[in-house]
Design an enzyme around this catalytic site. Sequence first.
Site, PDB file in Angstrom:
ATOM      1  N   GLU A 194       0.803  -1.225   0.000  1.00 55.03           N
ATOM      2  CA  GLU A 194       0.000   0.000   0.000  1.00 55.03           C
ATOM      3  C   GLU A 194       0.844   1.286   0.000  1.00 55.03           C
ATOM      4  O   GLU A 194       0.341   2.362   0.281  1.00 55.03           O
ATOM      5  CB  GLU A 194      -0.987   0.003   1.184  1.00 55.03           C
ATOM      6  CG  GLU A 194      -2.394  -0.408   0.818  1.00 55.03           C
ATOM      7  CD  GLU A 194      -2.563  -1.915   0.584  1.00 55.03           C
ATOM      8  OE1 GLU A 194      -1.584  -2.656   0.834  1.00 55.03           O
ATOM      9  OE2 GLU A 194      -3.622  -2.337   0.124  1.00 55.03           O
ATOM     10  N   TYR A 196       3.392   2.051   2.020  1.00 53.62           N
ATOM     11  CA  TYR A 196       3.971   2.451   3.310  1.00 53.62           C
ATOM     12  C   TYR A 196       5.489   2.198   3.299  1.00 53.62           C
ATOM     13  O   TYR A 196       6.049   1.739   2.297  1.00 53.62           O
ATOM     14  CB  TYR A 196       3.289   1.693   4.451  1.00 53.62           C
ATOM     15  CG  TYR A 196       1.852   2.126   4.675  1.00 53.62           C
ATOM     16  CD1 TYR A 196       1.560   3.409   5.141  1.00 53.62           C
ATOM     17  CD2 TYR A 196       0.791   1.279   4.393  1.00 53.62           C
ATOM     18  CE1 TYR A 196       0.238   3.823   5.329  1.00 53.62           C
ATOM     19  CE2 TYR A 196      -0.529   1.677   4.591  1.00 53.62           C
ATOM     20  CZ  TYR A 196      -0.800   2.953   5.054  1.00 53.62           C
ATOM     21  OH  TYR A 196      -2.090   3.362   5.243  1.00 53.62           O
ATOM     22  N   ARG A 244       2.304  -8.771   4.544  1.00 50.88           N
ATOM     23  CA  ARG A 244       1.393  -8.238   3.515  1.00 50.88           C
ATOM     24  C   ARG A 244       2.236  -7.706   2.369  1.00 50.88           C
ATOM     25  O   ARG A 244       2.892  -6.668   2.476  1.00 50.88           O
ATOM     26  CB  ARG A 244       0.497  -7.151   4.106  1.00 50.88           C
ATOM     27  CG  ARG A 244      -0.520  -6.688   3.113  1.00 50.88           C
ATOM     28  CD  ARG A 244      -1.834  -6.393   3.764  1.00 50.88           C
ATOM     29  NE  ARG A 244      -2.693  -5.660   2.849  1.00 50.88           N
ATOM     30  CZ  ARG A 244      -3.694  -4.912   3.227  1.00 50.88           C
ATOM     31  NH1 ARG A 244      -3.968  -4.777   4.513  1.00 50.88           N
ATOM     32  NH2 ARG A 244      -4.415  -4.291   2.342  1.00 50.88           N
ATOM     33  N   HIS A 282      -1.426   3.858  -1.846  1.00 51.76           N
ATOM     34  CA  HIS A 282      -2.506   4.806  -1.582  1.00 51.76           C
ATOM     35  C   HIS A 282      -2.494   5.965  -2.584  1.00 51.76           C
ATOM     36  O   HIS A 282      -3.509   6.590  -2.821  1.00 51.76           O
ATOM     37  CB  HIS A 282      -2.416   5.359  -0.156  1.00 51.76           C
ATOM     38  CG  HIS A 282      -2.891   4.365   0.873  1.00 51.76           C
ATOM     39  ND1 HIS A 282      -4.038   3.641   0.727  1.00 51.76           N
ATOM     40  CD2 HIS A 282      -2.369   3.992   2.057  1.00 51.76           C
ATOM     41  CE1 HIS A 282      -4.209   2.850   1.774  1.00 51.76           C
ATOM     42  NE2 HIS A 282      -3.199   3.047   2.595  1.00 51.76           N
ATOM     43  N   GLN A 381     -18.119   5.338   2.603  1.00 48.92           N
ATOM     44  CA  GLN A 381     -18.635   6.563   3.205  1.00 48.92           C
ATOM     45  C   GLN A 381     -18.493   6.625   4.729  1.00 48.92           C
ATOM     46  O   GLN A 381     -18.261   7.690   5.267  1.00 48.92           O
ATOM     47  CB  GLN A 381     -20.108   6.751   2.814  1.00 48.92           C
ATOM     48  CG  GLN A 381     -20.267   7.434   1.475  1.00 48.92           C
ATOM     49  CD  GLN A 381     -21.721   7.522   1.045  1.00 48.92           C
ATOM     50  OE1 GLN A 381     -22.173   6.772   0.199  1.00 48.92           O
ATOM     51  NE2 GLN A 381     -22.449   8.429   1.620  1.00 48.92           N
TER      52      GLN A 381
HETATM   53  P1  NAP Z   1     -26.244  17.731  -3.054  1.00 48.07           P
HETATM   54  O1  NAP Z   1     -24.955  17.103  -2.743  1.00 48.07           O
HETATM   55  O2  NAP Z   1     -26.842  18.657  -2.077  1.00 48.07           O
HETATM   56  O3  NAP Z   1     -26.071  18.460  -4.460  1.00 48.07           O
HETATM   57  C1  NAP Z   1     -27.110  19.185  -5.054  1.00 48.07           C
HETATM   58  C2  NAP Z   1     -26.537  20.069  -6.137  1.00 48.07           C
HETATM   59  O4  NAP Z   1     -27.573  20.839  -6.689  1.00 48.07           O
HETATM   60  C3  NAP Z   1     -25.495  21.006  -5.656  1.00 48.07           C
HETATM   61  O5  NAP Z   1     -24.387  20.855  -6.531  1.00 48.07           O
HETATM   62  C4  NAP Z   1     -26.098  22.402  -5.752  1.00 48.07           C
HETATM   63  O6  NAP Z   1     -25.033  23.137  -6.268  1.00 48.07           O
HETATM   64  C5  NAP Z   1     -27.259  22.216  -6.712  1.00 48.07           C
HETATM   65  N1  NAP Z   1     -28.488  22.908  -6.328  1.00 48.07           N
HETATM   66  C6  NAP Z   1     -29.122  22.852  -5.144  1.00 48.07           C
HETATM   67  N2  NAP Z   1     -30.255  23.592  -5.184  1.00 48.07           N
HETATM   68  C7  NAP Z   1     -30.344  24.110  -6.412  1.00 48.07           C
HETATM   69  C8  NAP Z   1     -31.280  24.963  -7.062  1.00 48.07           C
HETATM   70  N3  NAP Z   1     -32.355  25.409  -6.441  1.00 48.07           N
HETATM   71  N4  NAP Z   1     -31.044  25.305  -8.342  1.00 48.07           N
HETATM   72  C9  NAP Z   1     -29.958  24.866  -8.985  1.00 48.07           C
HETATM   73  N5  NAP Z   1     -29.032  24.057  -8.426  1.00 48.07           N
HETATM   74  C10 NAP Z   1     -29.225  23.686  -7.150  1.00 48.07           C
HETATM   75  O7  NAP Z   1     -27.349  16.640  -3.323  1.00 48.07           O
HETATM   76  P2  NAP Z   1     -27.325  15.326  -4.204  1.00 48.07           P
HETATM   77  O8  NAP Z   1     -26.309  15.378  -5.267  1.00 48.07           O
HETATM   78  O9  NAP Z   1     -28.732  15.131  -4.565  1.00 48.07           O
HETATM   79  O10 NAP Z   1     -26.885  14.226  -3.166  1.00 48.07           O
HETATM   80  C11 NAP Z   1     -27.712  13.922  -2.043  1.00 48.07           C
HETATM   81  C12 NAP Z   1     -26.897  13.213  -0.968  1.00 48.07           C
HETATM   82  O11 NAP Z   1     -26.522  11.928  -1.400  1.00 48.07           O
HETATM   83  C13 NAP Z   1     -25.627  13.957  -0.596  1.00 48.07           C
HETATM   84  O12 NAP Z   1     -25.468  13.919   0.797  1.00 48.07           O
HETATM   85  C14 NAP Z   1     -24.578  13.156  -1.265  1.00 48.07           C
HETATM   86  O13 NAP Z   1     -23.366  13.235  -0.555  1.00 48.07           O
HETATM   87  C15 NAP Z   1     -25.142  11.751  -1.249  1.00 48.07           C
HETATM   88  N6  NAP Z   1     -24.615  10.992  -2.383  1.00 48.07           N
HETATM   89  C16 NAP Z   1     -23.299  10.716  -2.405  1.00 48.07           C
HETATM   90  C17 NAP Z   1     -22.763  10.049  -3.479  1.00 48.07           C
HETATM   91  C18 NAP Z   1     -21.306   9.753  -3.516  1.00 48.07           C
HETATM   92  O14 NAP Z   1     -20.575  10.102  -2.621  1.00 48.07           O
HETATM   93  N7  NAP Z   1     -20.815   9.131  -4.533  1.00 48.07           N
HETATM   94  C19 NAP Z   1     -23.564   9.658  -4.539  1.00 48.07           C
HETATM   95  C20 NAP Z   1     -24.907   9.975  -4.501  1.00 48.07           C
HETATM   96  C21 NAP Z   1     -25.426  10.659  -3.417  1.00 48.07           C
HETATM   97  P3  NAP Z   1     -25.028  24.701  -6.497  1.00 48.07           P
HETATM   98  O15 NAP Z   1     -25.858  25.271  -5.397  1.00 48.07           O
HETATM   99  O16 NAP Z   1     -23.608  25.106  -6.471  1.00 48.07           O
HETATM  100  O17 NAP Z   1     -25.616  24.864  -7.840  1.00 48.07           O
HETATM  101 FE1  SF4 Z   2     -17.504   0.821   4.436  1.00 47.24          FE
HETATM  102 FE2  SF4 Z   2     -19.863  -0.109   5.181  1.00 47.24          FE
HETATM  103 FE3  SF4 Z   2     -19.639   1.240   2.883  1.00 47.24          FE
HETATM  104 FE4  SF4 Z   2     -18.637  -1.241   3.176  1.00 47.24          FE
HETATM  105  S1  SF4 Z   2     -20.794  -0.634   3.233  1.00 47.24           S
HETATM  106  S2  SF4 Z   2     -17.598   0.486   2.266  1.00 47.24           S
HETATM  107  S3  SF4 Z   2     -17.924  -1.180   5.282  1.00 47.24           S
HETATM  108  S4  SF4 Z   2     -19.288   2.050   4.928  1.00 47.24           S
END
Ligand code: NAP
Ligand code: SF4
Length: 746
Positions: A194, A196, A244, A282, A381
């Site tokens: 990894e 290290y 490892r 990493h 996450q």
């Molecule tokens: P979000 O992270 O809050 O993003 C919403 C986006 O919409 C922002 O980029 C915002 O950017 C824009 N926005 C908000 N209100 C708006 C408006 N009235 N008009 C225009 N643009 C607007 O929400 P999300 O993408 O729906 O995700 C929801 C949750 O799921 C989050 O907590 C996210 O972390 C999680 N999630 C995570 C992943 C991942 O980590 N891969 C994948 C899916 C979901 P601006 O205000 O800059 O335009």
């Molecule tokens: Fe980590 Fe749980 Fe997501 Fe698996 S499901 S990657 S253990 S948070």
Amino acid sequence: MTDSASSPTASQPTSAPLGTPSFSDANGHSDYATMLSPITVGKREFRNRVIMGSMHTGLEDSLDDIPKLAAYFKERAEGGVAAVVTGGYPPTMEGNLTPFGQPFNTPEIAEAHKEVTQAVHEGGALAILQLLHSGRYGYHPMALSASDSQSPISPFPARAMTVEEIETTIAAYATAAKYAAEAGYDGVQVMGSEGYLINQFLAARTNQRTDDWGGSAENRQRFPIEIIKAIRAAVPEDFVIDYRISVLDLVEGGQTQEEILQLATQLEAAGVDLFSSGIGWHEAQVPTIVTSVPRGAFAWATKVLRDHVNVPVVASNRINDPEVAEKVLTGGWDEGDGTPADGPQADLVSMARPLLADPELVNRAARGLAKEINICIACNQACLDHTFSNERATCLVNPRAGYETELVLKPAEGTKRVGVIGGGVAGLFAAEALAQRGHDVTVFEGSNEVGGQFRLAMRVPGKEEFVHSLTAVQERLSSLKVDIHTGEFRTPEQLLDEGFEEVIVATGVEPRIPDFPGVSEGLAGKIDGVQVITYPELISGKKKAGKFVAVIGAGGIGFDVAEFLLEDRGGEPQSLANWKKQWGVTTDNETAGNLTQPQPDRPHRQIVMLQRKTSKLGKGLGKTTGWVHRASVAMGGALQVAGVTYENITADGLHITISAEDERAIKVAQRAGLTLPEADGNGRIALTLPVDSVVLCTGQESVRPGDKDWTGEEHTNVHIVGGADVAAELDAKRAIRQAVQVAAKI
Ligand code: NAP
Ligand code: SF4
């Protein structure tokens, strides 16, 4: 690669199981016979082939947390694994990952860890302590490495070790192993992968020494070999030494596989009993553990090692269920080119995150209940993203992980009838926790299928496995006799009237619709040639996007949608061969780091991602996964524009303005071939994006059933959880944790 051991050796099993399986169903039958069969490692017997791999939980650094650590490991040991490996402990102060760590080098720490080893032994497993020197990954100014250098993932430069420091570090490894034995550990795992410290000595990338510890491969390999010799001399004869080994470095200037095999031969001679596979540094630009990495993606590299050495080897990375494990152990898994391996790829498997998700994984497999396994969806996450933010690691699908002594699901004092409104993950996991505690639970879901946002997520390329979370929780709910009514909409009032004593409201979210001209007309299909689509409509297949698409909003969902648009595979996971081509991973054993030129697939369509904030797109994505999403959409040629104001949607496309001072946005517009007019009096440049589709990924709003407000303190028997409670920053991690916490108290 030598051809010395393409046939199994004395201590390596064939695909047939050795001995009697430790677990089986009532008829003595198991689908996972090899995985469940014992194996001899060094002078010790492992009760089966599953090791809980090392994972830093954040409970390692303070002795006050030892009882929590012991409870965490005890639950996994009782769940059936053969051995658990702790998070990494440094042999010296300089080897700490953070300034808070404690080297494993005092009688006090050995004494304190007796509580951990005793708990693991009571659970029937062996306990292995990982020794990890961070080298230039140390997040502190004392960092040391083979040469003066700075890793791209740390702000602290590392200083080259003197010869004296090398020698004292080798001795410190032996001292730490001696203390581990005193603490009751059955072995140590020496972290040599990894990226290290040990890996830094091994690779020309980071070892530019000109003395006896650098230069030739032989010299670079001296450091780990001397460490193993010193440990072997310091520990009891039956103490397991697990090394490892980095079977793939996946960085430029990394080791070749030929060098790795040469190293393995010498380590074995120096006293290694077991080789665990490590994959990628990493700092590698190839993902190795996130959901989009195909399952068992690196077992082929472990097989190369297994075919070369005479001690057992352990496969790891993206082995998250017993089926993959059994195939890796028996030779049925993909060799990396679309064909099954011609023999076992490993003798044991290591699972770390899958056991955070389900401590009972091995027991469930052994009892014929594999379908109930709470699968790790590789989201990172709640585990690695927490670790890298100095928070305690836990699990999105199992909020009790790391909190075994705090989030306790005690039997309820009296059985209550509980109604859960909403069959998304928050509702389903609340129902499970309630039923486990002895309550009589019924779930009501207004639509025709449970799953909510997870049902959408599982259609996103690379997230296909989310489906297993849903099917497994439904299996467990069925065993717990929880009734699920789909297509039945209820309000809390109705349930209370029907005699339910407690109600959980887990009705989730709906997409937020931004308020600017053209949006509602586009949604209603009233704009010629341009359609506006919400992300659920797109992902569920209700509406289809055209060839030039604007994605509004660049949070987690915006990136998911971009990947969906670029790589739409109709719900089928990517093949391993295609994934390797996309990320430039080669099996050639003479190529340094096994890296070649990436060849991404041609994207299906042109997309442009937009947000109003001026920050970089995707900044808020997960710490350990965000870069993969950003790299994936970049490979697909997605244009990304920040600092946008949305003006209008017409038959000509999406009208936006950007700042005349925003050079980055202007460059992107020029790359897209747009003509840039003069700025207006406010310094804004008006642009028309000639898109045929606009997808709204603009966050969510809470959905609550009925008109009555149940949020007041007087409504003690109505509990609002997840997105129905707070939609902002909604994610499944918060929703499931809140649901289980509420369920623990009813
Ligand atoms: P979000 O992270 O809050 O993003 C919403 C986006 O919409 C922002 O980029 C915002 O950017 C824009 N926005 C908000 N209100 C708006 C408006 N009235 N008009 C225009 N643009 C607007 O929400 P999300 O993408 O729906 O995700 C929801 C949750 O799921 C989050 O907590 C996210 O972390 C999680 N999630 C995570 C992943 C991942 O980590 N891969 C994948 C899916 C979901 P601006 O205000 O800059 O335009
Ligand atoms: Fe980590 Fe749980 Fe997501 Fe698996 S499901 S990657 S253990 S948070």
